[in-house]
Design a protein around this motif. Structure first.
Motif, short mmCIF file in Angstrom:
data_model
loop_
_atom_site.label_atom_id
_atom_site.label_comp_id
_atom_site.label_asym_id
_atom_site.label_seq_id
_atom_site.Cartn_x
_atom_site.Cartn_y
_atom_site.Cartn_z
N HIS A 5 28.16 -15.12 5.11
CA HIS A 5 27.35 -14.40 4.13
C HIS A 5 25.87 -14.54 4.47
O HIS A 5 25.49 -15.36 5.31
CB HIS A 5 27.63 -14.96 2.73
N GLN A 6 25.03 -13.77 3.78
CA GLN A 6 23.58 -13.80 4.01
C GLN A 6 23.09 -15.26 4.04
O GLN A 6 23.44 -16.06 3.19
CB GLN A 6 22.87 -13.04 2.90
N GLY A 7 22.31 -15.58 5.08
CA GLY A 7 21.76 -16.92 5.23
C GLY A 7 22.61 -17.86 6.04
O GLY A 7 22.18 -18.96 6.36
N GLN A 8 23.83 -17.46 6.41
CA GLN A 8 24.70 -18.32 7.20
C GLN A 8 24.63 -17.92 8.68
O GLN A 8 24.12 -16.86 9.01
CB GLN A 8 26.13 -18.26 6.68
N ASN A 9 25.14 -18.79 9.55
CA ASN A 9 24.99 -18.57 10.99
C ASN A 9 26.17 -19.13 11.75
O ASN A 9 26.98 -19.87 11.22
CB ASN A 9 23.69 -19.22 11.46
N TRP A 10 26.23 -18.75 13.04
CA TRP A 10 27.21 -19.31 13.96
C TRP A 10 26.66 -19.23 15.38
O TRP A 10 25.68 -18.55 15.63
CB TRP A 10 28.56 -18.60 13.85
N VAL A 11 27.33 -19.93 16.29
CA VAL A 11 26.98 -19.88 17.71
C VAL A 11 28.22 -19.51 18.51
O VAL A 11 29.36 -19.72 18.06
CB VAL A 11 26.40 -21.21 18.23
N GLU A 12 27.97 -18.95 19.68
CA GLU A 12 29.04 -18.62 20.62
C GLU A 12 28.69 -19.24 21.96
O GLU A 12 27.59 -19.04 22.47
CB GLU A 12 29.18 -17.10 20.77
N LYS A 13 29.62 -19.98 22.52
CA LYS A 13 29.41 -20.62 23.81
C LYS A 13 29.44 -19.58 24.93
O LYS A 13 30.06 -18.52 24.79
CB LYS A 13 30.49 -21.67 24.06
N PRO A 14 28.80 -19.87 26.05
CA PRO A 14 28.86 -18.97 27.20
C PRO A 14 30.32 -18.67 27.58
O PRO A 14 31.17 -19.56 27.57
CB PRO A 14 28.15 -19.75 28.31
N GLY A 15 30.60 -17.40 27.86
CA GLY A 15 31.94 -16.96 28.25
C GLY A 15 32.87 -16.66 27.09
O GLY A 15 34.01 -16.25 27.32
N ALA A 16 32.41 -16.82 25.85
CA ALA A 16 33.27 -16.58 24.69
C ALA A 16 33.71 -15.11 24.64
O ALA A 16 32.98 -14.21 25.02
CB ALA A 16 32.55 -16.94 23.40
N HIS A 17 34.92 -14.90 24.16
CA HIS A 17 35.46 -13.54 23.98
C HIS A 17 35.43 -13.25 22.48
O HIS A 17 36.13 -13.90 21.70
CB HIS A 17 36.88 -13.46 24.52
N HIS A 18 34.62 -12.30 22.08
CA HIS A 18 34.46 -11.93 20.67
C HIS A 18 35.52 -10.87 20.35
O HIS A 18 35.40 -9.73 20.74
CB HIS A 18 33.05 -11.38 20.45
N LEU A 19 36.54 -11.28 19.63
CA LEU A 19 37.66 -10.39 19.33
C LEU A 19 37.35 -9.43 18.19
O LEU A 19 37.85 -8.30 18.18
CB LEU A 19 38.90 -11.21 18.96
N SER A 20 36.57 -9.88 17.21
CA SER A 20 36.35 -9.08 16.03
C SER A 20 35.00 -9.39 15.40
O SER A 20 34.63 -10.56 15.29
CB SER A 20 37.47 -9.36 15.02
N THR A 21 34.28 -8.36 14.99
CA THR A 21 33.07 -8.47 14.19
C THR A 21 33.12 -7.31 13.21
O THR A 21 33.11 -6.16 13.62
CB THR A 21 31.80 -8.35 15.05
N VAL A 22 33.19 -7.62 11.91
CA VAL A 22 33.43 -6.60 10.90
C VAL A 22 32.47 -6.77 9.73
O VAL A 22 32.30 -7.88 9.24
CB VAL A 22 34.89 -6.72 10.37
N ASN A 23 31.88 -5.66 9.28
CA ASN A 23 31.19 -5.65 7.99
C ASN A 23 32.30 -5.55 6.95
O ASN A 23 33.01 -4.54 6.89
CB ASN A 23 30.24 -4.47 7.90
N THR A 24 32.44 -6.56 6.12
CA THR A 24 33.56 -6.59 5.17
C THR A 24 33.38 -5.64 4.00
O THR A 24 34.34 -5.40 3.26
CB THR A 24 33.79 -8.01 4.63
N SER A 25 32.18 -5.08 3.81
CA SER A 25 31.95 -4.19 2.68
C SER A 25 32.20 -2.73 3.06
O SER A 25 31.77 -2.28 4.12
CB SER A 25 30.52 -4.32 2.16
N ARG A 26 32.84 -2.02 2.18
CA ARG A 26 33.05 -0.58 2.37
C ARG A 26 31.86 0.23 1.86
O ARG A 26 31.80 1.44 2.08
CB ARG A 26 34.31 -0.13 1.65
N THR A 27 30.93 -0.43 1.13
CA THR A 27 29.83 0.31 0.51
C THR A 27 28.43 -0.17 0.89
O THR A 27 27.48 0.59 0.74
CB THR A 27 29.95 0.24 -1.03
N GLU A 28 28.30 -1.40 1.36
CA GLU A 28 26.98 -1.96 1.66
C GLU A 28 26.84 -2.24 3.16
O GLU A 28 27.78 -2.72 3.79
CB GLU A 28 26.76 -3.27 0.88
N PRO A 29 25.65 -2.01 3.72
CA PRO A 29 25.44 -2.36 5.12
C PRO A 29 25.32 -3.87 5.30
O PRO A 29 25.13 -4.61 4.33
CB PRO A 29 24.12 -1.66 5.46
N ALA A 30 25.43 -4.32 6.54
CA ALA A 30 25.22 -5.71 6.90
C ALA A 30 24.28 -5.73 8.10
O ALA A 30 24.22 -4.77 8.87
CB ALA A 30 26.53 -6.41 7.23
#
Length: 167
Positions: A121-146
């Motif tokens: 959610h807004q204000g949270q974070n994550w890291v990805e190590k070199p070589g990581a495979h990003h399977l999914s990135t989704v805006n969970t809202s059907r009405t609001e941008p992210a």
């Protein structure tokens, strides 16, 4: 013109030092484990109902790209990634880049290979190590941008995002 919130500006200025200690701040919810709040596919007016798996995609805007003066062969790149409502990125990789993502607005579900999907959610974070495979990135809202602030420490000249080949 994009105006960066003060916390995000501080994150950029200290990212090289701070990312080593960063860890995802979100706790998994039952919906994360089950996928219960996964947005439904949105049908395109031009596509038949059977092909209703098309989603809007994200837009990446570079804010700064600069070789690191004290780390030969490495480049610092900061970007803003906008996800319209119900948007998702195709599976992709960031080569050998170290990636830091901070949620500026909205809610994003992200999954790396070998890890469970997590919701940020807004204000949270994550890291990805070199070589990581990003399977999914989704805006969970059907009405609001992210919107994400994403910082890459990558090999100079390497692309910062490579989509998986279409199947």
């Amino acid at each position: 013109m994009f105006r960066m919130p003060a916390p995000a500006a501080l994150l950029i200025s200290g990212v090289v030092l701070a990312t080593v200690a960063c860890a995802p701040a979100a706790d998994r919810t039952d919906a994360d484990r089950t996928g219960a709040d996964e947005p439904a596919p949105r049908a395109s007016a031009a596509a038949p109902a059977a092909a209703a798996t098309a989603y809007p995609s994200e837009t990446l805007t570079k804010l700064l790209e600069q070789p690191l003066p004290n780390v030969k062969g490495k480049t610092f790149t900061s970007t803003v990634v906008d996800f319209p409502p119900n948007a998702r990125a195709v599976p992709h990789r960031h080569g050998q880049a170290f990636v830091y993502a901070y949620v500026l607005d909205g809610t994003i579900r992200s999954q790396l290979a070998g890890q469970p999907a997590r919701t940020y959610h807004q204000g949270q974070n994550w890291v990805e190590k070199p070589g990581a495979h990003h399977l999914s990135t989704v805006n969970t809202s059907r009405t609001e941008p992210a919107r994400l602030l994403v910082v890459f420490i990558s090999d100079t000249g390497a692309p910062i995002k490579v989509d998986d080949p279409a199947k």
